[in-house]
Design an enzyme around this catalytic site. Structure first.
Site, PDB file in Angstrom:
ATOM      1  N   SER A 234       0.821  -1.208   0.000  1.00 10.60           N
ATOM      2  CA  SER A 234       0.000   0.000   0.000  1.00 10.60           C
ATOM      3  C   SER A 234       0.860   1.267   0.000  1.00 10.60           C
ATOM      4  CB  SER A 234      -0.964  -0.054   1.197  1.00 10.60           C
ATOM      5  OG  SER A 234      -2.011   0.864   1.048  1.00 10.60           O
ATOM      6  N   ASP A 328      -8.591  -5.659  -5.708  1.00 12.52           N
ATOM      7  CA  ASP A 328      -8.202  -4.586  -4.784  1.00 12.52           C
ATOM      8  C   ASP A 328      -9.187  -3.424  -4.941  1.00 12.52           C
ATOM      9  OD1 ASP A 328      -6.984  -2.541  -3.387  1.00 12.52           O
ATOM     10  OD2 ASP A 328      -5.038  -2.733  -4.357  1.00 12.52           O
ATOM     11  N   HIS A 362      -6.807  -6.141  -1.417  1.00 12.79           N
ATOM     12  CA  HIS A 362      -5.683  -5.236  -1.160  1.00 12.79           C
ATOM     13  C   HIS A 362      -4.693  -5.809  -0.150  1.00 12.79           C
ATOM     14  CE1 HIS A 362      -3.718  -1.334  -1.138  1.00 12.79           C
ATOM     15  NE2 HIS A 362      -3.767  -1.305   0.189  1.00 12.79           N
TER      16      HIS A 362
END
Length: 419
Positions: A234, A328, A362
């Site tokens: 991320s 995601d 994600h």
């Protein structure tokens, strides 16, 4: 008399457990359940329905679940399908050194759509899921500006050195670092905001802080020279990619669901300042639960106006492995990885590779970690949507974890051999 066995009964959290039930009547239908309580007291539970074979036995490496939290042959399904009793909690190990997660496995007669506390299991067993192996050391790091925890494998070393960067949740997250150290890597779990005397909120990203951490790691007598690897997800992946571009200490980089440009906050390195690509709150979407889908609210890195914010990935010296979950909901991570690979190719470079996982969300974490589809985020007033479909996400976690270790072994030790 029925007996449930799970072997090994004590193992690392990323190791599979072999679950068998014996002493059932032929073709008997049973419910298998798993449950654990995390360190904050939240309960996570899973269940699946099975039919015993002709001799009254059940082996989860062969038997197919016909209902419950998953369907089909999934030997570790009871672990990765664990769901929080109180919705939208992420299972995160806090104390990685001193205590395991205790998982209770039960087998019940017939099909229980909802097992109650009064129902008595036919058989049960508890298993321990550890996040650090025997002999792993944890060293608290408070040197200069750097804050984190260094995990060292047992032995003299030197070991391949890795820096582990998480994303926008802040604080110090250690469970990946301690697990990797259990597999022979020396790993610095690095905090960069929301921890001790670091800034409470993420603002300008000062790359010199990360350079200081890289130098500190490389100076440790148990770290093998000449460079380190980066393991990131991320916002951490955005920072890791910037480090790969500008810092000579970085020789191998893993980016899980990150971007190829600077977003939200400016990045500073010495006299260089990279301004972020704008974000558009009006593009923020919400699902039926009111959870925020951030996938579409960022400006496009392909737009000419935003080119100054795109990272100069062609400057990265070492190999980069992009790991992408196609489901995601937080970032359009596949598009960012594709842009990065296009940029490398346009400069005659072939040091980038992408692993794409359909159905993965994600938060691609170590194997058998339950999918967290959405959870609260401290800097966002609503739930944040991470995405992912449980079976595909579990498969992605298992496969990518092996690929990550293979990547670091190849490139961190190969670099040393070339000297």
């Amino acid at each position: 008399m029925s007996q449930l066995t799970a072997t090994p009964a004590s193992a690392l959290a990323d190791e599979p457990v072999h679950i068998r039930v014996t002493g059932l009547t032929p073709l008997q239908i049973v419910t298998l359940t798993a449950s654990l309580k995390d360190e904050k007291g939240y309960v996570f539970q899973s269940q699946a329905f099975y039919r015993a074979n002709e001799v009254g036995e059940l082996d989860l490496t062969e038997a197919s679940s016909f209902g419950g939290d998953y369907v089909g042959v999934h030997p570790m399904g009871l672990f990765w399908s664990l769901k929080p009793k109180k919705a939208f909690r992420r299972l995160l190990k806090q104390d990685v050194m001193n205590s395991p997660f205790w998982v209770t496995l039960n087998v019940y007669d017939s099909v229980f759509l909802q097992v109650s506390t009064t129902d008595q299991p036919k058989a049960s067993q508890m298993v321990q899921r550890w996040f650090s192996g025997p002999g792993v050391q944890r060293v608290q790091i408070r040197e200069g500006r750097v804050r984190g925890a260094l995990f060292l494998p047992p032995g003299e070393g030197p070991f391949p050195g890795i820096m582990d960067l998480f994303g926008g949740r802040g604080g110090l997250v250690e469970f990946r670092a301690s697990l990797l150290a259990s597999h022979g890597f020396a790993v610095l779990a690095l905090a960069y905001f929301g921890y001790e005397d670091l800034p409470a909120e993420l603002g300008e990203i000062d790359l010199e802080y990360f350079e200081e951490a890289a130098n500190l790691l490389l100076a440790h007598p148990k770290i093998q020279p000449p460079g380190i690897g980066l393991f990131s997800v991320s916002k951490g992946a955005e920072i890791a990619l910037a480090m790969a571009c500008f810092l000579k200490q970085v020789v191998a980089t893993v980016c899980i669901n990150g971007t190829n440009a600077i977003y939200e906050f400016p990045l500073r390195y010495k006299d260089l300042v990279i301004t972020p690509i704008p974000t558009f709150l009006e593009r923020l979407q919400f699902d039926v639960l009111g959870a925020g889908r951030f996938r579409h609210y960022r400006g496009n890195a392909r737009d000419e106006l935003n080119q100054k914010s795109v990272l100069p990935i062609e400057k990265a010296q070492g190999p980069i492995l992009f790991i992408v979950g196609e489901s995601d909901e937080c970032l359009n991570s596949k598009d960012y990885a594709e842009q990065a690979l296009e940029q490398l190719r346009s400069h005659g470079k072939n040091n980038g590779r992408m692993l794409v996982y359909p159905g993965a969300g994600h938060l691609i974490e170590p194997p058998y970690t339950p999918l967290c589809y959405a959870s609260p985020q401290s800097n966002f007033s609503r739930l944040l949507l991470w995405g992912g479909e449980p079976v595909a996400h579990a498969a992605a976690q298992e496969h990518s974890w092996g690929e990550i270790q293979k990547f670091f072994r190849e490139h961190l030790t190969e670099t040393r051999r070339k000297l």
